[in-house]
Enzyme design. Structure first.
Site, mmCIF file in Angstrom:
data_model
loop_
_atom_site.group_PDB
_atom_site.id
_atom_site.type_symbol
_atom_site.label_atom_id
_atom_site.label_comp_id
_atom_site.label_asym_id
_atom_site.label_seq_id
_atom_site.Cartn_x
_atom_site.Cartn_y
_atom_site.Cartn_z
ATOM 1 N N THR A 47 -5.239 38.071 -58.061
ATOM 2 C CA THR A 47 -3.915 37.602 -58.470
ATOM 3 C C THR A 47 -3.128 37.133 -57.253
ATOM 4 O O THR A 47 -2.586 36.024 -57.232
ATOM 5 C CB THR A 47 -3.146 38.737 -59.179
ATOM 6 O OG1 THR A 47 -3.913 39.208 -60.282
ATOM 7 C CG2 THR A 47 -1.795 38.251 -59.672
ATOM 8 N N TYR A 136 -9.261 45.540 -64.657
ATOM 9 C CA TYR A 136 -7.940 45.422 -64.039
ATOM 10 C C TYR A 136 -6.864 45.256 -65.112
ATOM 11 O O TYR A 136 -6.860 44.281 -65.854
ATOM 12 C CB TYR A 136 -7.994 44.222 -63.086
ATOM 13 C CG TYR A 136 -6.752 43.842 -62.338
ATOM 14 C CD1 TYR A 136 -5.605 44.620 -62.318
ATOM 15 C CD2 TYR A 136 -6.737 42.658 -61.599
ATOM 16 C CE1 TYR A 136 -4.490 44.240 -61.611
ATOM 17 C CE2 TYR A 136 -5.627 42.262 -60.878
ATOM 18 C CZ TYR A 136 -4.507 43.057 -60.893
ATOM 19 O OH TYR A 136 -3.401 42.667 -60.184
ATOM 20 N N LYS A 165 -8.198 49.267 -61.972
ATOM 21 C CA LYS A 165 -7.038 48.930 -61.154
ATOM 22 C C LYS A 165 -5.892 48.732 -62.131
ATOM 23 O O LYS A 165 -6.004 47.942 -63.074
ATOM 24 C CB LYS A 165 -7.248 47.649 -60.347
ATOM 25 C CG LYS A 165 -5.964 47.229 -59.606
ATOM 26 C CD LYS A 165 -6.042 45.871 -58.927
ATOM 27 C CE LYS A 165 -4.687 45.526 -58.299
ATOM 28 N NZ LYS A 165 -4.673 44.198 -57.643
#
Length: 301
Positions: A47, A136, A165
């Site tokens: 990201t 994630y 995550k």
């Protein structure tokens, strides 16, 4: 059994030149710098790395450059997120052939799929990609908050689910990941995506974090991690308060990528502050505020 991935992992920024082409020299320099400063792993195509602004070829090129630069000294765990499940599978297999240590994947981020369809998405990737995979959870960008119960189901059914995550601000969510999922699979990594939650997550029984500011000053994150793991809570708290001072960078910047790139610039790194539109470099006023934080903490290359 300990977690497969742990400690301090950087969601690697993607350096660009002024014309917004890849800055290959800066990619290699930054990967070496992070390895030298103590990251346990690097997460390209992230990201913070503007993965949605990269072509497939660029994502592969950045990952290859990082692999070459670190030479096996730290894990390389690239992102394979995509809206089409089979695109994630194909990218994961390509990265497997490059020799990466694992991969990271978010939910699809356009169509908001049901938990049942989300399970099919992740299960397909876990079955078809022969790598340890971190799933994630970043609801602020995907619009989907992965239920802890889904992590538990996937952990029971897929041994290559390496962990979670989570870029969320909920202590309850992390507590449940530890008490529900990690209790079932001791090797399941619980990792925060937020710098300021590193110590709290460790204290709850988590394993570390994948945090944007570890691109620029991972030595501070390592100080928190190492002190806590050695049982020196006083030193861990002192280092954490230093990290909290650094996190003020986010108060002024307009995005994770540009906050990190600006911090690296004012520290004297050979990394330019450019980001691909619609992101743009921070203003001179913001840059000076970030520079003041860097000076206060003695951060320079």
């Amino acid at each position: 059994m300990s977690a497969r991935f742990y400690g301090v992992i950087s969601p690697f920024i993607t350096p660009f030149r002024e014309d917004l082409s890849l800055d290959r020299e800066a990619v290699a320099w930054l990967a070496r710098y992070q390895a030298e400063k103590g990251v346990h792993g690097i997460f390209p195509n992230s990201t913070t790395g503007e993965f949605v602004h990269l072509s497939r070829e660029e994502a592969v090129e950045v990952t290859r450059l990082v692999l070459e630069a670190v030479g096996g000294k730290v894990w390389v765990i690239p992102g394979i997120s995509a809206n089409y499940t089979e695109d994630s599978v194909a990218l994961g297999r390509t990265f497997k052939d490059l020799g990466v240590d694992g991969a990271v994947v978010t939910p699809p981020y356009f169509f908001k799929v049901s938990p049942e369809r989300l399970k099919v998405h992740f299960s397909t990737i876990l079955e078809k990609v022969d790598l340890p995979i971190i799933v994630y959870n970043i609801p602020a960008t995907t619009g989907i908050n992965i239920p802890v119960g889904l992590y538990l189901e996937l952990a029971k059914e897929h041994s290559n689910l390496a962990g979670a995550k989570a870029t969320v601000e909920s202590f309850t969510y992390f507590r449940q990941l530890v008490q529900v999922v990690k209790a079932e699979r001791k090797d399941f990594a619980v990792l925060t995506g937020l710098d300021d939650l590193l110590l709290p997550v460790l204290m709850m029984g988590g394993d570390g974090g994948i945090m944007a500011l570890a691109n620029a000053a991972p030595q501070i994150h390592r100080e928190v991690y190492d002190a806590y793991r050695s049982g020196d809570l006083k030193r861990a708290l002192e280092a954490w308060h230093k990290l909290l001072r650094l996190v003020r960078v986010y108060d002024y910047a307009t995005s994770f990528p540009t906050s990190v790139k600006t911090l690296l610039k004012v520290m004297g790194a050979p990394v330019k502050p450019y980001a691909r539109t619609p992101l743009t470099p921070e203003t001179r006023e913001v840059e000076e505020k970030i520079a003041q934080i860097a000076r206060e903490l003695g951060l320079k290359i």
